[in-house]
Enzyme design. Sequence first.
Site, PDB file in Angstrom:
ATOM      1  N   GLY A  43       0.820  -1.220   0.000  1.00  0.00           N
ATOM      2  CA  GLY A  43       0.000   0.000   0.000  1.00  0.00           C
ATOM      3  C   GLY A  43       0.845   1.257   0.000  1.00  0.00           C
ATOM      4  N   ASP A  44       1.958   1.226   0.735  1.00  0.00           N
ATOM      5  CA  ASP A  44       2.876   2.365   0.748  1.00  0.00           C
ATOM      6  C   ASP A  44       3.530   2.544  -0.621  1.00  0.00           C
ATOM      7  OD1 ASP A  44       2.308   2.391   3.507  1.00  0.00           O
ATOM      8  OD2 ASP A  44       3.912   0.941   3.853  1.00  0.00           O
TER       9      ASP A  44
END
Length: 298
Positions: free
Chosen positions: A250-251
Amino acid sequence: MIYTVTFNPSLDYVMRLHTFQPQGVNRTYEDFIVAGGKGINVSIMLRHLGHDNTALGFIAGFTGDEIIRQLSNEGCNEAFVRLAEGNSRINVKLKSEGETEINAQGPAITEADVAKLYRQLDTLVDGDILILSGSIPKGLPNTMYRQIMEYLQDRQIQIIVDATQDLLMNVLSYRPFLIKPNHHELESVFHRTFETEDHIIDAARQLQSKGARNVLVSRAGDGAILLDEHGQVRTKKVPKGTLVNSVGSGDSMVAGFLAGYLESQGDYDTALAMGVAAGSASAFQEWLASRADVEALL
């Protein structure tokens, strides 16, 4: 300049086991330690994609020293506030039949420490980008991100927020450039399960109506949905691949989205495609992907 803020950085101790037996002796067949924390992951991934940035936040003790050493090896700039006591946390990521995470609390952060962070934020200028990412340690208010945005509201700074629950909802009125909940976090905010893509889009519109300019919803293997600031809905499926490690994906999507947006001078189709490719590339390998990995999926 791009800045990331990680209030609670970590060393992530990744352990791979063929099977995991509770209340028994378990032995790894592979293990490694990497600097972690959502903002730090974004910083490293941005550097992999060729974008300089500076990591801000708080570190402490010998674990903090190792976090800085690893960031330096990645070519990242840092200006962390050094805490006088404690150690930056060590999180354990167990990979066996599934994925299990054991996340530590981290050191205490005082008001004087937070004041030092604000002095660093004073150096930001119009046109800079600030990414507020991850959880807030125990003892700090869940309005922390909102307070930072309020402090910076008179400057033309693009702010991205990747957070959950009240940390996210509290910032919306300050019109963040981008928020990136995943679909589970979105369900948690609305206290309901989303059965269809239309349900997710409707929830994203509600967050946008509260102030968020762009809403990017990551959906793991189902891809991502972007509701952009012009009201257009864009969707992107993920490329085919084998999930190896979901931590940091997600990052990586946040970093990829920002890289694509900057490189295309604001084209949201390019930003979304780069975001999905970056998130997928990191998920398909042991840790954060390289630029070549991302471009191969593109």
